[in-house]
Design an enzyme around this catalytic site. Structure first.
Site, PDB file in Angstrom:
ATOM      1  N   GLN A  34      -9.371 -15.211  10.919  1.00 47.50           N
ATOM      2  CA  GLN A  34     -10.497 -14.270  10.863  1.00 47.50           C
ATOM      3  C   GLN A  34     -11.779 -15.022  10.497  1.00 47.50           C
ATOM      4  O   GLN A  34     -11.728 -16.154   9.998  1.00 47.50           O
ATOM      5  CB  GLN A  34     -10.214 -13.189   9.817  1.00 47.50           C
ATOM      6  CG  GLN A  34      -9.836 -13.737   8.449  1.00 47.50           C
ATOM      7  CD  GLN A  34      -8.959 -12.783   7.657  1.00 47.50           C
ATOM      8  OE1 GLN A  34      -8.954 -11.574   7.848  1.00 47.50           O
ATOM      9  NE2 GLN A  34      -8.189 -13.343   6.717  1.00 47.50           N
ATOM     10  N   GLN A  65      -9.000  -3.722  -8.042  1.00 49.17           N
ATOM     11  CA  GLN A  65      -7.963  -4.637  -8.536  1.00 49.17           C
ATOM     12  C   GLN A  65      -7.210  -4.049  -9.728  1.00 49.17           C
ATOM     13  O   GLN A  65      -5.993  -4.182  -9.841  1.00 49.17           O
ATOM     14  CB  GLN A  65      -8.572  -5.980  -8.958  1.00 49.17           C
ATOM     15  CG  GLN A  65      -9.658  -6.524  -8.085  1.00 49.17           C
ATOM     16  CD  GLN A  65      -9.181  -7.266  -6.832  1.00 49.17           C
ATOM     17  OE1 GLN A  65      -8.005  -7.191  -6.461  1.00 49.17           O
ATOM     18  NE2 GLN A  65     -10.110  -7.950  -6.185  1.00 49.17           N
ATOM     19  N   ASP A  89      -7.662 -13.394  -2.782  1.00 43.50           N
ATOM     20  CA  ASP A  89      -8.822 -13.665  -3.637  1.00 43.50           C
ATOM     21  C   ASP A  89      -8.414 -13.887  -5.093  1.00 43.50           C
ATOM     22  O   ASP A  89      -9.179 -14.418  -5.885  1.00 43.50           O
ATOM     23  CB  ASP A  89      -9.843 -12.512  -3.525  1.00 43.50           C
ATOM     24  CG  ASP A  89      -9.174 -11.162  -3.765  1.00 43.50           C
ATOM     25  OD1 ASP A  89      -9.012 -10.412  -2.794  1.00 43.50           O
ATOM     26  OD2 ASP A  89      -8.792 -10.875  -4.917  1.00 43.50           O
ATOM     27  N   GLU A 109       0.009 -15.020   0.784  1.00 40.59           N
ATOM     28  CA  GLU A 109      -1.295 -14.757   1.456  1.00 40.59           C
ATOM     29  C   GLU A 109      -1.307 -15.557   2.749  1.00 40.59           C
ATOM     30  O   GLU A 109      -1.000 -16.747   2.754  1.00 40.59           O
ATOM     31  CB  GLU A 109      -2.432 -15.201   0.533  1.00 40.59           C
ATOM     32  CG  GLU A 109      -3.791 -15.389   1.211  1.00 40.59           C
ATOM     33  CD  GLU A 109      -4.343 -14.117   1.865  1.00 40.59           C
ATOM     34  OE1 GLU A 109      -4.432 -13.079   1.178  1.00 40.59           O
ATOM     35  OE2 GLU A 109      -4.665 -14.182   3.067  1.00 40.59           O
ATOM     36  N   ASP A 140       2.992 -15.558   6.301  1.00 40.05           N
ATOM     37  CA  ASP A 140       3.006 -14.150   6.715  1.00 40.05           C
ATOM     38  C   ASP A 140       3.929 -13.358   5.787  1.00 40.05           C
ATOM     39  O   ASP A 140       5.111 -13.683   5.652  1.00 40.05           O
ATOM     40  CB  ASP A 140       3.508 -14.078   8.170  1.00 40.05           C
ATOM     41  CG  ASP A 140       3.536 -12.649   8.700  1.00 40.05           C
ATOM     42  OD1 ASP A 140       3.575 -12.472   9.920  1.00 40.05           O
ATOM     43  OD2 ASP A 140       3.498 -11.718   7.869  1.00 40.05           O
ATOM     44  N   ASP A 159      -1.797  -5.899  -1.248  1.00 40.66           N
ATOM     45  CA  ASP A 159      -3.261  -5.882  -1.306  1.00 40.66           C
ATOM     46  C   ASP A 159      -3.789  -6.374   0.033  1.00 40.66           C
ATOM     47  O   ASP A 159      -4.137  -7.547   0.200  1.00 40.66           O
ATOM     48  CB  ASP A 159      -3.713  -6.806  -2.447  1.00 40.66           C
ATOM     49  CG  ASP A 159      -5.219  -6.961  -2.454  1.00 40.66           C
ATOM     50  OD1 ASP A 159      -5.700  -7.932  -3.087  1.00 40.66           O
ATOM     51  OD2 ASP A 159      -5.895  -6.147  -1.811  1.00 40.66           O
ATOM     52  N   TYR A 228     -16.579   0.256  -0.555  1.00 41.54           N
ATOM     53  CA  TYR A 228     -15.597   0.463   0.522  1.00 41.54           C
ATOM     54  C   TYR A 228     -16.060   1.646   1.357  1.00 41.54           C
ATOM     55  O   TYR A 228     -16.716   2.555   0.838  1.00 41.54           O
ATOM     56  CB  TYR A 228     -14.195   0.703  -0.041  1.00 41.54           C
ATOM     57  CG  TYR A 228     -13.515  -0.559  -0.538  1.00 41.54           C
ATOM     58  CD1 TYR A 228     -13.981  -1.824  -0.184  1.00 41.54           C
ATOM     59  CD2 TYR A 228     -12.408  -0.492  -1.372  1.00 41.54           C
ATOM     60  CE1 TYR A 228     -13.360  -2.970  -0.646  1.00 41.54           C
ATOM     61  CE2 TYR A 228     -11.775  -1.632  -1.834  1.00 41.54           C
ATOM     62  CZ  TYR A 228     -12.271  -2.870  -1.454  1.00 41.54           C
ATOM     63  OH  TYR A 228     -11.655  -4.018  -1.915  1.00 41.54           O
TER      64      TYR A 228
HETATM   65  N1  LIG Z   1      -8.411  -7.845  -2.579  1.00 44.58           N
HETATM   66  C1  LIG Z   1      -9.478  -7.384  -1.774  1.00 44.58           C
HETATM   67  C2  LIG Z   1      -9.353  -5.957  -1.366  1.00 44.58           C
HETATM   68  C3  LIG Z   1      -8.787  -5.788  -0.004  1.00 44.58           C
HETATM   69  N2  LIG Z   1      -8.653  -4.382   0.305  1.00 44.58           N
HETATM   70  C4  LIG Z   1      -9.761  -3.760   0.996  1.00 44.58           C
HETATM   71  C5  LIG Z   1      -9.528  -2.264   1.150  1.00 44.58           C
HETATM   72  C6  LIG Z   1     -10.601  -1.582   1.963  1.00 44.58           C
HETATM   73  C7  LIG Z   1     -10.827  -2.254   3.281  1.00 44.58           C
HETATM   74  N3  LIG Z   1     -11.819  -1.608   4.086  1.00 44.58           N
HETATM   75  C8  LIG Z   1     -11.070  -3.730   3.147  1.00 44.58           C
HETATM   76  C9  LIG Z   1     -10.031  -4.435   2.303  1.00 44.58           C
END
Ligand SMILES: NCCCN[C@H]1CC[C@H](N)CC1
EC number: 2.5.1.16
Length: 292
Positions: A34, A65, A89, A109, A140, A159, A228
């Site tokens: 990505q 988190q 992350d 990850e 994966d 996550d 978000y």
């Molecule tokens: N650990 C980072 C959070 C990843 N989750 C997000 C949830 C909402 C999504 N639109 C983008 C990733």
């Protein structure tokens, strides 16, 4: 495009876009999976973006988190073995490490660039990797889970990013089946489960699959994350058959001194009241999510 602003435009939330004012772009790169970007925003601190989608900002990452970790881990007594799928992350690791009962934290990850970029630009998030209980696997999550012996984990935390892109398989039935197999009886899983304002159809499908696969309890919780899409994000909380789990009442409240360790700082968002409140749903969502 407005100069000096980042807008999160995506077919996953048609006709709307959250924007953040950009002070400076700090990193741009293409990983195997990505596009990865980091920018300094004017009012939300640094921001991590994958394929044009906001993953976290320094200002509000605590909400996501803390909730995705403490909703499951505070619902079972004495969690020992925890698996994180995604979460490169390191923020989820930071929150899991607040639980002194935990002895082993595995994380799988897929994208190493996310780990490296987080360590470079988000040290207060990537601090989770410093915990000696953490083992990082780059790969994966679907394949990783297939290799996990049955009943290994007390908790699995998924996550993920969104269903469009590398995380697509993490929203499909076979993956949930492999999570159930990797959990002990009465073990728990918490997954990133999108927005009740934007994705009721995806949520309906996930709930249907989870009710078929997880014979303990199946609940949906949600919280506010300003950056978000639609300002909210949800979580699927499921337990396997075995010792019953009541997700709505934390049996293992996070203890003040557990969470006061210097490197992680105090909890900024989660507490036992907001834990219980997270399961209260608006009627349009209850109708779809709660059993008939
Ligand atoms: N650990 C980072 C959070 C990843 N989750 C997000 C949830 C909402 C999504 N639109 C983008 C990733």
């Amino acid at each position: 495009v407005i100069p000096g602003w980042f807008s999160e435009i995506s077919p996953m939330w048609p006709g709307e876009a959250h924007s953040l004012k950009v002070e400076k772009i700090l990193f741009q790169g293409n990983s195997e999976y990505q596009k990865v970007m980091v920018f300094q925003s004017s009012t939300y601190g640094k921001v991590l973006v994958l394929d044009g989608v906001i993953q976290l900002t320094e200002r509000d990452e605590c909400a996501y988190q803390e909730m995705i970790v403490h909703l499951p881990l505070c619902s079972i007594s004495n969690p020992k073995k925890v698996l994180v799928i995604g979460g490169g992350d390191g923020g989820v690791l930071r929150e899991v490490s607040r639980h002194s009962s935990v002895e082993q934290i595995d994380i799988c990850e897929i994208d190493k660039m996310v780990v490296d970029v987080s360590k470079q630009f988000f040290p207060d998030v990537a601090v989770g990797y410093e915990d000696p209980r953490v083992t990082l696997h780059i790969g994966d999550g679907v394949a990783f889970l297939k290799a996990v012996p049955e009943g290994t984990y007390d908790a699995v935390i998924v996550d993920s990013s969104d269903p469009i892109g590398p995380a697509q398989e993490l929203f499909e039935k076979p993956f949930f089946e492999s999570v159930a197999r990797a959990l002990r009886p009465g073990g728990v899983v918490c997954t990133q489960a999108e927005s009740i304002w934007l994705h009721m159809h995806i949520i309906e499908d996930i709930v249907k699959n989870c009710r078929q696969i997880f014979k303990g309890s199946v609940n949906y919780a949600w919280t506010t994350v300003p950056t978000y899409p639609s300002g909210v994000i949800g979580f699927m909380l499921c337990s396997t058959e075995g010792p019953s789990v009541d997700f709505k009442h934390p049996v293992n409240p996070i203890d003040a001194n557990d969470s006061q360790s210097k490197s992680k700082g105090p909890l900024k968002f989660y507490n036992s009241e907001i834990h219980t409140a997270a399961f209260c749903l608006p009627s349009f969502a209850k109708k779809v999510i709660e059993p008939k």
